[in-house]
Write a protein that holds these residues in place. Structure first.
Motif, PDB file in Angstrom:
ATOM      1  N   ILE A  73      90.728 -58.426  -0.845  1.00  0.00           N
ATOM      2  CA  ILE A  73      89.784 -57.312  -0.678  1.00  0.00           C
ATOM      3  C   ILE A  73      88.552 -57.725   0.119  1.00  0.00           C
ATOM      4  CG2 ILE A  73      90.495 -56.077  -2.746  1.00  0.00           C
ATOM      5  CD1 ILE A  73      88.166 -57.358  -4.218  1.00  0.00           C
ATOM      6  N   GLY A  74      88.431 -58.991   0.460  1.00  0.00           N
ATOM      7  CA  GLY A  74      87.294 -59.465   1.242  1.00  0.00           C
ATOM      8  C   GLY A  74      87.622 -60.796   1.860  1.00  0.00           C
ATOM      9  N   LYS A  75      86.766 -61.255   2.766  1.00  0.00           N
ATOM     10  CA  LYS A  75      87.063 -62.481   3.493  1.00  0.00           C
ATOM     11  C   LYS A  75      85.994 -63.558   3.348  1.00  0.00           C
ATOM     12  CE  LYS A  75      89.917 -60.315   7.068  1.00  0.00           C
ATOM     13  NZ  LYS A  75      90.097 -60.104   8.531  1.00  0.00           N
ATOM     14  N   GLN A  76      84.780 -63.199   2.992  1.00  0.00           N
ATOM     15  CA  GLN A  76      83.707 -64.184   2.984  1.00  0.00           C
ATOM     16  C   GLN A  76      83.244 -64.501   1.573  1.00  0.00           C
ATOM     17  OE1 GLN A  76      83.519 -61.438   4.942  1.00  0.00           O
ATOM     18  NE2 GLN A  76      83.636 -62.220   7.029  1.00  0.00           N
ATOM     19  N   SER A  77      82.751 -65.745   1.401  1.00  0.00           N
ATOM     20  CA  SER A  77      82.236 -66.135   0.095  1.00  0.00           C
ATOM     21  C   SER A  77      80.938 -65.410  -0.230  1.00  0.00           C
ATOM     22  CB  SER A  77      82.019 -67.652   0.050  1.00  0.00           C
ATOM     23  OG  SER A  77      81.120 -68.059   1.051  1.00  0.00           O
ATOM     24  N   PHE A  78      80.181 -64.976   0.816  1.00  0.00           N
ATOM     25  CA  PHE A  78      78.936 -64.260   0.544  1.00  0.00           C
ATOM     26  C   PHE A  78      79.185 -62.772   0.281  1.00  0.00           C
ATOM     27  CE2 PHE A  78      79.326 -65.201   5.111  1.00  0.00           C
ATOM     28  CZ  PHE A  78      79.487 -63.935   5.645  1.00  0.00           C
ATOM     29  N   PHE A  79      80.444 -62.387   0.207  1.00  0.00           N
ATOM     30  CA  PHE A  79      80.879 -61.053  -0.213  1.00  0.00           C
ATOM     31  C   PHE A  79      80.177 -60.651  -1.516  1.00  0.00           C
ATOM     32  CE2 PHE A  79      83.886 -58.853  -3.027  1.00  0.00           C
ATOM     33  CZ  PHE A  79      84.386 -57.823  -2.258  1.00  0.00           C
ATOM     34  N   PHE A  80      80.127 -61.584  -2.494  1.00  0.00           N
ATOM     35  CA  PHE A  80      79.580 -61.272  -3.817  1.00  0.00           C
ATOM     36  C   PHE A  80      78.096 -60.923  -3.754  1.00  0.00           C
ATOM     37  CE2 PHE A  80      82.660 -64.816  -4.276  1.00  0.00           C
ATOM     38  CZ  PHE A  80      83.717 -64.086  -4.786  1.00  0.00           C
ATOM     39  N   SER A  81      77.346 -61.661  -2.936  1.00  0.00           N
ATOM     40  CA  SER A  81      75.892 -61.482  -2.930  1.00  0.00           C
ATOM     41  C   SER A  81      75.461 -60.201  -2.238  1.00  0.00           C
ATOM     42  CB  SER A  81      75.213 -62.690  -2.269  1.00  0.00           C
ATOM     43  OG  SER A  81      75.702 -62.895  -0.960  1.00  0.00           O
ATOM     44  N   HIS A  82      76.388 -59.457  -1.624  1.00  0.00           N
ATOM     45  CA  HIS A  82      76.022 -58.209  -0.956  1.00  0.00           C
ATOM     46  C   HIS A  82      76.530 -56.968  -1.675  1.00  0.00           C
ATOM     47  CE1 HIS A  82      73.931 -59.226   2.854  1.00  0.00           C
ATOM     48  NE2 HIS A  82      74.374 -60.423   2.525  1.00  0.00           N
ATOM     49  N   ILE A  83      77.183 -57.128  -2.813  1.00  0.00           N
ATOM     50  CA  ILE A  83      77.536 -55.957  -3.625  1.00  0.00           C
ATOM     51  C   ILE A  83      76.279 -55.534  -4.376  1.00  0.00           C
ATOM     52  CG2 ILE A  83      78.919 -55.132  -5.563  1.00  0.00           C
ATOM     53  CD1 ILE A  83      81.161 -56.960  -4.646  1.00  0.00           C
ATOM     54  N   LYS A  84      75.797 -54.341  -4.109  1.00  0.00           N
ATOM     55  CA  LYS A  84      74.464 -53.952  -4.584  1.00  0.00           C
ATOM     56  C   LYS A  84      74.380 -53.820  -6.098  1.00  0.00           C
ATOM     57  CE  LYS A  84      75.088 -48.931  -3.833  1.00  0.00           C
ATOM     58  NZ  LYS A  84      74.631 -47.780  -3.009  1.00  0.00           N
ATOM     59  N   TYR A  85      75.518 -53.612  -6.768  1.00  0.00           N
ATOM     60  CA  TYR A  85      75.495 -53.482  -8.223  1.00  0.00           C
ATOM     61  C   TYR A  85      75.439 -54.837  -8.929  1.00  0.00           C
ATOM     62  CZ  TYR A  85      76.826 -48.669  -7.175  1.00  0.00           C
ATOM     63  OH  TYR A  85      76.856 -47.384  -6.684  1.00  0.00           O
ATOM     64  N   PHE A  86      75.635 -55.919  -8.178  1.00  0.00           N
ATOM     65  CA  PHE A  86      75.532 -57.265  -8.740  1.00  0.00           C
ATOM     66  C   PHE A  86      74.097 -57.753  -8.585  1.00  0.00           C
ATOM     67  CE2 PHE A  86      80.246 -58.399  -7.711  1.00  0.00           C
ATOM     68  CZ  PHE A  86      80.648 -57.428  -8.631  1.00  0.00           C
ATOM     69  N   LYS A  87      73.519 -58.264  -9.664  1.00  0.00           N
ATOM     70  CA  LYS A  87      72.134 -58.733  -9.593  1.00  0.00           C
ATOM     71  C   LYS A  87      72.037 -59.878  -8.595  1.00  0.00           C
ATOM     72  CE  LYS A  87      69.332 -58.646 -13.035  1.00  0.00           C
ATOM     73  NZ  LYS A  87      68.629 -58.876 -14.323  1.00  0.00           N
ATOM     74  N   LEU A  88      71.180 -59.709  -7.594  1.00  0.00           N
ATOM     75  CA  LEU A  88      71.030 -60.715  -6.547  1.00  0.00           C
ATOM     76  C   LEU A  88      70.097 -61.817  -7.039  1.00  0.00           C
ATOM     77  CD1 LEU A  88      71.668 -61.664  -3.718  1.00  0.00           C
ATOM     78  CD2 LEU A  88      69.776 -60.281  -2.862  1.00  0.00           C
ATOM     79  N   THR A  89      70.666 -62.993  -7.241  1.00  0.00           N
ATOM     80  CA  THR A  89      69.902 -64.163  -7.689  1.00  0.00           C
ATOM     81  C   THR A  89      70.181 -65.327  -6.747  1.00  0.00           C
ATOM     82  OG1 THR A  89      71.654 -65.037  -9.102  1.00  0.00           O
ATOM     83  CG2 THR A  89      70.170 -63.404 -10.086  1.00  0.00           C
ATOM     84  N   MET A  90      69.307 -66.323  -6.797  1.00  0.00           N
ATOM     85  CA  MET A  90      69.535 -67.511  -5.979  1.00  0.00           C
ATOM     86  C   MET A  90      70.826 -68.206  -6.394  1.00  0.00           C
ATOM     87  SD  MET A  90      68.118 -68.919  -3.414  1.00  0.00           S
ATOM     88  CE  MET A  90      66.367 -68.579  -3.455  1.00  0.00           C
ATOM     89  N   ASP A  91      71.121 -68.199  -7.697  1.00  0.00           N
ATOM     90  CA  ASP A  91      72.357 -68.797  -8.196  1.00  0.00           C
ATOM     91  C   ASP A  91      73.584 -68.148  -7.558  1.00  0.00           C
ATOM     92  OD1 ASP A  91      71.671 -70.879  -9.742  1.00  0.00           O
ATOM     93  OD2 ASP A  91      72.172 -69.963 -11.664  1.00  0.00           O
ATOM     94  N   LEU A  92      73.575 -66.814  -7.485  1.00  0.00           N
ATOM     95  CA  LEU A  92      74.720 -66.094  -6.933  1.00  0.00           C
ATOM     96  C   LEU A  92      74.917 -66.446  -5.462  1.00  0.00           C
ATOM     97  CD1 LEU A  92      76.912 -63.953  -7.462  1.00  0.00           C
ATOM     98  CD2 LEU A  92      75.279 -62.225  -6.707  1.00  0.00           C
ATOM     99  N   VAL A  93      73.821 -66.538  -4.717  1.00  0.00           N
ATOM    100  CA  VAL A  93      73.910 -66.854  -3.288  1.00  0.00           C
ATOM    101  C   VAL A  93      74.433 -68.268  -3.078  1.00  0.00           C
ATOM    102  CG1 VAL A  93      72.590 -67.178  -1.163  1.00  0.00           C
ATOM    103  CG2 VAL A  93      72.083 -65.242  -2.660  1.00  0.00           C
ATOM    104  N   VAL A  94      73.827 -69.224  -3.777  1.00  0.00           N
ATOM    105  CA  VAL A  94      74.163 -70.628  -3.549  1.00  0.00           C
ATOM    106  C   VAL A  94      75.548 -70.973  -4.083  1.00  0.00           C
ATOM    107  CG1 VAL A  94      73.513 -73.006  -4.072  1.00  0.00           C
ATOM    108  CG2 VAL A  94      71.751 -71.332  -3.515  1.00  0.00           C
TER     109      VAL A  94
END
Length: 678
Positions: free
Chosen positions: A71-92
């Motif tokens: 359903i996606g191709k990039q690892s940063f896919f998660f950090s751009h789903i707006k319903y997921f809380k954007l944290t430094m942990d999630l990005v890194v």
């Protein structure tokens, strides 16, 4: 509904086809994942949605059901789903290697299970993803927005607050635009993109040009420009290169089970770093940054023991380090009788002999000590008094009451050159005679309830009684039993059977103190009963190419588990991420050595390929000049030494490596040796 994201290394992508994740059932890397939880699974650049099923004991794996594939191709896919809380942990953690494999995601309740399991949800135009804007002024920033908004305020680039974020992503944002073109290739690409798109009020969906992880790398990390370094330091670190998380977890579990492990391998395979990481996994259970080389080594340094020449541990360290060599023996490692030189009042030197503990006995006693106290501070006050009042050496002594309440006898103490107490005994207080030395190590052991020397017990107790009365010495039971690690570097360079002596029988896990079949021995010099505690772990390292020393005998070998660390081409490849030209040269060198050693009639028949393959660290360099020096002065001499020592067959020719060396000079430097000499 619980949602996680997880990662499987591309080398193990066969698990994706099988819908399993192989690991022990109680492995902490699952991060709390349970049956019924959903997982965004990343492998080989693709994202799948799985649902966790039961743990299969036969397969030794957690099983999954595939809900949505690719359903996606990039690892940063998660950090751009707006319903997921954007944290430094999630990005890194979503785009860097980590010790843990699965991470729980905080999400807003609007993100329902129906949305989660619907493929249409993940289409680019579905409204699911945060967009990225580059605004030309603060006035144009949209308030309370999910979108990532960069904007200019009085000429400075800033990042607007985001909806559904804990603030960690926006904290620490740095305007690094002025650093453009100063040596950090990937940062420069992101900065150039931002400058190019400035004043264009057009949003960007998550993409490879500008996304949360790119913003983090370019604007939340110090630029630290260096003209000679074409890529970022954190991409040239060993942090994310040498640590194979699954292999590391296996090594940790093996060490916990066996308690004695030897890491063996050719030079440059990462044995030194691996021992530090393994030791921390035992002594610092809360430490999790095993994918960060600098943090691992910093924590390791903090945990190191300080052991003085008397065998006294003077800090709270839990890791001891020793290197075996051909001159080391039992008296250095366990205990021995050592001469002590003190100056008499008449100026003559007095030589006495006392039993001193080696590093192994010292760490065993430290691990067994179940008392915590303020002994160090109280003893420091006693030393200060002895110095100020002149109770130093052999001139005079401080009279103390014996700890034996029945005898009411007196004895004297003075301070010697090593900070221990010289013991004075006799029938008359004004005519006592030098009897021996009360060491700090033995006082701590007496304080914790051990009897070191039965005949001196009253003297030790007398000093402890004085410390309690005058300097408020106190002790209490430890609330937890700490683990300790002894690292033995170059373990095969010493005569292991001779160094351990009779204690070799005590190393087995079931023979430890408090284990199923505990054993004790009487030490030859101190005559004390000795055992090895169950909270002590031993990690040895061994260079498999070193044939100048004897091999480890079977009696020793069966008490250790042996783990071979191999040269890792993927580590070389990852190291040069972003600097492909230098990376191609380094990988060519790595593969030339590999192909040479794998060729027929090259390696001696009694030697394995993995014992000789030059480690990946030899092929990691920040500049072309450094790589050239490593090849000429480290790799080639090592290969020649292999042949000299008989590890390569006599018929094996290294002439092609001379040609290879010339090719290396031509490719990197651009000049032949003749041209360079002009």
């Amino acid at each position: 509904m619980n949602i996680f994201f997880g990662k499987i290394k591309k080398e193990r992508k066969d698990q994706v086809a099988k819908l399993i994740y192989e690991s022990d059932e109680g492995w902490d890397g699952f991060g709390g994942l349970n049956e019924g939880d959903y997982v965004f699974l990343l492998c080989d650049g693709k994202v799948h949605l799985w649902k966790a099923m039961n743990y299969d004991s036969a397969l030794k794996a957690r099983t999954f059901e595939c809900v949505l594939e690719s359903i996606g191709k990039q690892s940063f896919f998660f950090s751009h789903i707006k319903y997921f809380k954007l944290t430094m942990d999630l990005v890194v953690k979503s785009h860097r290697q980590t010790h843990q494999a699965f991470f729980k995601i905080d999400y807003e309740p609007e993100f329902t299970e129906e949305m989660l399991c619907n493929r249409d949800t993940y289409k680019a135009d579905s409204g699911l993803f945060r967009r990225v804007f580059i605004r030309n002024s603060k006035a144009t920033v949209e308030q309370n927005s999910y979108d990532v908004q960069l904007f200019f305020d009085e000429g400075n680039l800033k990042l607007a607050e985001l909806k559904n974020s804990d603030g960690s992503f926006t904290d620490g944002f740095k305007d690094n635009l002025s650093y453009a073109g100063k040596g950090r290739e990937k940062k420069d690409q992101t900065i150039a993109f931002v400058l190019d798109k400035t004043n264009q009020e057009k949003p960007f969906a998550y993409n490879s040009k500008l996304n949360a992880s790119k913003i983090y790398d370019a604007f939340m990390v110090d630029y630290n420009a260096k003209e000679e370094a074409p890529v970022e330091d954190d991409e040239l670190d060993f942090d994310e290169l040498i640590v194979d998380n699954e292999a590391f977890d296996s090594q940790v579990n093996l060490l916990k089970y066996k308690q004695n492990v030897v890491l063996q391998g050719a030079p440059g395979t990462g044995k030194t770093y691996a021992t530090a990481a393994l030791a921390l996994s035992i002594v610092s259970p809360t430490f999790k940054n095993f994918d960060n080389h600098q943090k691992v080594m910093a924590e390791y340094e903090k945990c190191l023991m300080k052991i003085d020449e008397d065998g006294y541990v003077s800090n709270d360290g839990q890791i001891a380090f020793v290197t075996f060599h051909q001159s080391m023996d039992y008296e250095d490692f366990v205990e021995g009788i050592k001469p002590i030189c003190d100056e008499e009042s008449d100026g003559e030197t007095k030589i006495s002999y006392q039993i001193q503990s080696g590093i192994f006995k010292a760490i065993c006693h430290k691990a067994k000590t179940q008392e915590s106290s303020n002994f160090e501070s109280a003893y420091a006050e006693l030393v200060k008094k002895l110095q100020e009042d002149g109770y130093v050496g052999y001139e005079k002594y401080l009279i103390l009451d014996s700890g034996n309440e029945k005898s009411k006898s007196k004895f004297g103490i003075s301070l010697n050159k090593k900070g221990n107490l010289t013991l004075w005994t006799g029938t008359k207080e004004d005519d006592l005679h030098h009897q021996g030395t009360l060491t700090r190590e033995n006082m701590v052991r007496e304080l914790s309830g051990e009897t070191v020397f039965q005949s001196w017990k009253g003297y030790f107790q007398g000093v402890v009684k004085y410390l309690k009365k005058e300097y408020k010495l106190s002790s209490s039971k430890k609330t937890e039993n700490k683990n300790y690690v002894l690292i033995i570097d170059e373990i095969n360079r010493g005569n292991v059977s001779k160094i351990f002596g009779e204690l070799i029988s005590l190393l087995e896990a079931d023979k430890r103190d408090g284990a199923e079949h505990p054993l004790k021995v009487t030490l030859p010099y101190s005559k004390e009963q000795f055992s090895v505690p169950s909270n002590l772990y031993i990690i040895g390292t061994m260079n498999t190419t070193d044939r100048s020393v004897g091999s480890i005998d079977y009696a020793v070998r069966r008490r250790f588990a042996f783990v071979t660390l191999k040269a890792n081409e993927d580590a070389v490849d990852s190291y040069y991420n972003g600097n492909k030209n230098l990376g191609e040269i380094a990988k060519a060198k790595f593969n030339d050595v590999k192909n040479f050693l794998e060729s027929p009639d090259v390696v001696a028949p009694d030697v394995d390929f993995d014992d000789l393959m030059v480690g990946h660290s030899y092929f990691m360099a920040k500049t072309e000049d450094e790589l050239k020096m490593k090849w000429e002065y480290e790799v080639l001499p090592l290969l020649r030494e292999y042949k000299k020592d008989g590890l390569l067959r006599r018929s094996a020719s290294l002439k092609e490596f001379d040609d290879f060396n010339y090719h290396f000079q031509k490719k990197v430097v651009g000049k032949t040796p003749a041209e360079e000499s002009r």
